[in-house]
Design an enzyme around this catalytic site. Structure first.
Site, short mmCIF file in Angstrom:
data_model
loop_
_atom_site.label_atom_id
_atom_site.label_comp_id
_atom_site.label_asym_id
_atom_site.label_seq_id
_atom_site.Cartn_x
_atom_site.Cartn_y
_atom_site.Cartn_z
N TYR A 155 92.72 54.25 87.96
CA TYR A 155 93.65 55.33 88.60
C TYR A 155 92.70 55.81 89.63
CZ TYR A 155 96.51 59.08 89.71
OH TYR A 155 97.21 60.00 90.34
N ARG B 65 99.21 78.65 73.38
CA ARG B 65 98.08 77.69 73.97
C ARG B 65 97.45 76.93 72.75
NH1 ARG B 65 93.56 79.76 73.94
NH2 ARG B 65 93.89 81.66 74.90
N LYS C 153 104.55 58.75 84.01
CA LYS C 153 105.21 57.70 84.37
C LYS C 153 106.09 57.35 83.47
CE LYS C 153 101.72 58.33 87.12
NZ LYS C 153 100.36 58.14 87.05
N ASP D 212 93.40 53.76 78.45
CA ASP D 212 94.53 54.15 79.37
C ASP D 212 95.58 53.32 79.22
OD1 ASP D 212 96.36 55.06 81.17
OD2 ASP D 212 94.75 56.18 82.37
#
Ligand SMILES: *Cc1c(COP(=O)(O)O)cnc(C)c1O
Length: 385
Positions: free
Chosen positions: A105, A53, A202, A177
């Site tokens: 979005y 992690r 994407k 973004d």
């Protein structure tokens, strides 16, 4: 962040990502380290890795690659774009206010309105293509500006430099973004952005086979803070997916070139179709953001939207598509079409959606890398039916 000693172009950096990083075997494709934990040589000693992690060798190579491509100090990868954004939003305290692009979005809107608002972090949604509107939305408790450009789904283009000056003048954290254009076509840090966000699901991933997200911080202190949040809350990208994303990045320049080469003629073709009322693509000279886009970006990308003459035309088109898939998401090699009002932007209240122009006649097309003739032929038969 210097990953390469030579001054290489972005295209070469992409292809060479991970090469030379595995010193023990010389593997060209950097290996997957599916290990949850790492053996310590002794008390107080570490190989540089303790627990996955916190850090994993495959993830480290990917994170350094993304930071290098963006020109940032630190890259962090997450289980999805929403995980990246949510981790970033955890930086804010109750009472803080964010200014956010309204052409946004849908999932970002949902997490802000349905989760962070409950925790006292509020947001105002503004037309980020209008500097005066953004300036007018600044309040004493405003802490950050989050911009998507080109916007989703209407492809509005925001002035990255102008917004950067506004953020500096008002002490706002400047977040961009950059999912639609990638570091190959648009470099937000060069315009003063503090953090760049990606849905790597994407274009960065590019094959519709991976869900991932990233944050890239310009300055070390912010990078450390975001790493603290990533390690504390744990929405990391697993090593297998880190490897797949590294593999995908190698062909980003080729893929994006082809997406773009297809998108402009598709946009022109749609623009001349009798059932199409309007086409939204920044590469078309009549698009309001065309000139700005030419100045601040190296290309227009592969995303476009178009408004057809009737809701029935939109529904029938989606039903009749053969090559192009009616599916959410974007940026993969396969062409995908969606109806934002019903799919990607369904969580935005109807009144606001209609105000924005996201109606049931608006279709969004992620232009893939198939042969241009085949894409146009599919659109032609679907629209005419
Ligand atoms: C898809 C998308 C997101 C969310 O990313 P996921 O990987 O789906 O969680 C955020 N921003 C933009 C612009 C997107 O297209």
């Amino acid at each position: 962040m210097a990953v390469f000693e030579q001054d290489l172009k972005l295209e070469s950096r992409l292809v060479q990502c991970g090469v030379g990083r595995d010193k023990t075997t010389g593997a060209i494709s950097f290996p997957i380290y599916p290990s949850a934990t790492f053996r310590h040589p002794g008390v107080g000693e570490t190989t540089g890795f303790d627990y996955t992690r916190t850090g994993n060798p495959t993830r480290q190579v990917l994170e350094e690659t993304l930071a290098d491509l963006e020109g940032g100090e630190r890259g962090l990868v997450f289980a999805s774009g929403m995980a990246a954004l949510s981790t970033l939003f955890l930086k804010f305290d109750s009472g803080d206010h964010l200014i956010v692009s309204r052409d946004l979005y849908g999932g970002t809107y949902r997490v802000l309105e349905q989760i962070f608002a409950r925790l006292g972090v509020t947001a105002s949604y503004v037309d980020s293509t209008d500097l005066a509107a953004v300036a007018a939305a600044i309040e004493p408790r405003s802490r950050a500006l989050l911009v998507e450009t080109p916007g989703n789904p209407l492809l509005g283009v925001a002035d990255l430099e102008g917004l950067g000056a506004l953020c500096r003048a008002h002490g706002l954290l400047y977040v961009v973004d950059n999912t639609f254009l990638t570091p190959l076509l648009q470099r937000p840090l060069a315009f003063g952005a503090d953090v760049v966000v990606y849905s790597a699901t994407k274009y960065l991933g590019g094959h519709n086979d991976l869900c991932a997200g990233a944050l890239i911080a310009r300055a070390p202190a912010l990078g450390d803070e975001l790493f603290f949040l990533q390690n504390s809350t744990g929405a990391i990208l697993p090593p297998q997916d880190c490897w797949l994303l590294l593999r995908s990045l190698k062909t980003l320049a080729l893929r994006l070139g082809r997406h773009e080469a297809n998108a402009l003629p598709v946009a022109r073709w749609l623009d001349g179709h009798r059932r199409v009322e309007q086409v939204y693509y920044p590469g078309l000279p009549q698009h309001p953001g065309h000139q700005l886009s030419r100045r601040q970006a190296q290309g227009f990308g592969g995303m476009l939207s178009f408004r057809v003459d009737a809701p029935e035309t939109a529904r029938r088109t989606l039903k009749r598509l053969r090559l192009i898939s009616f599916a959410e998401s974007l940026g993969g090699v396969e062409s995908l079409m969606t109806l934002p009002a019903v799919q990607t932007h369904a969580d935005i209240p109807e009144a606001r959606r209609l105000e924005l122009g996201i109606c049931d006649r608006l279709l969004r097309l992620s232009v893939g890398i198939e042969a241009l003739e085949d894409i146009i032929a599919d659109l032609a038969q679907a629209l005419e039916g």
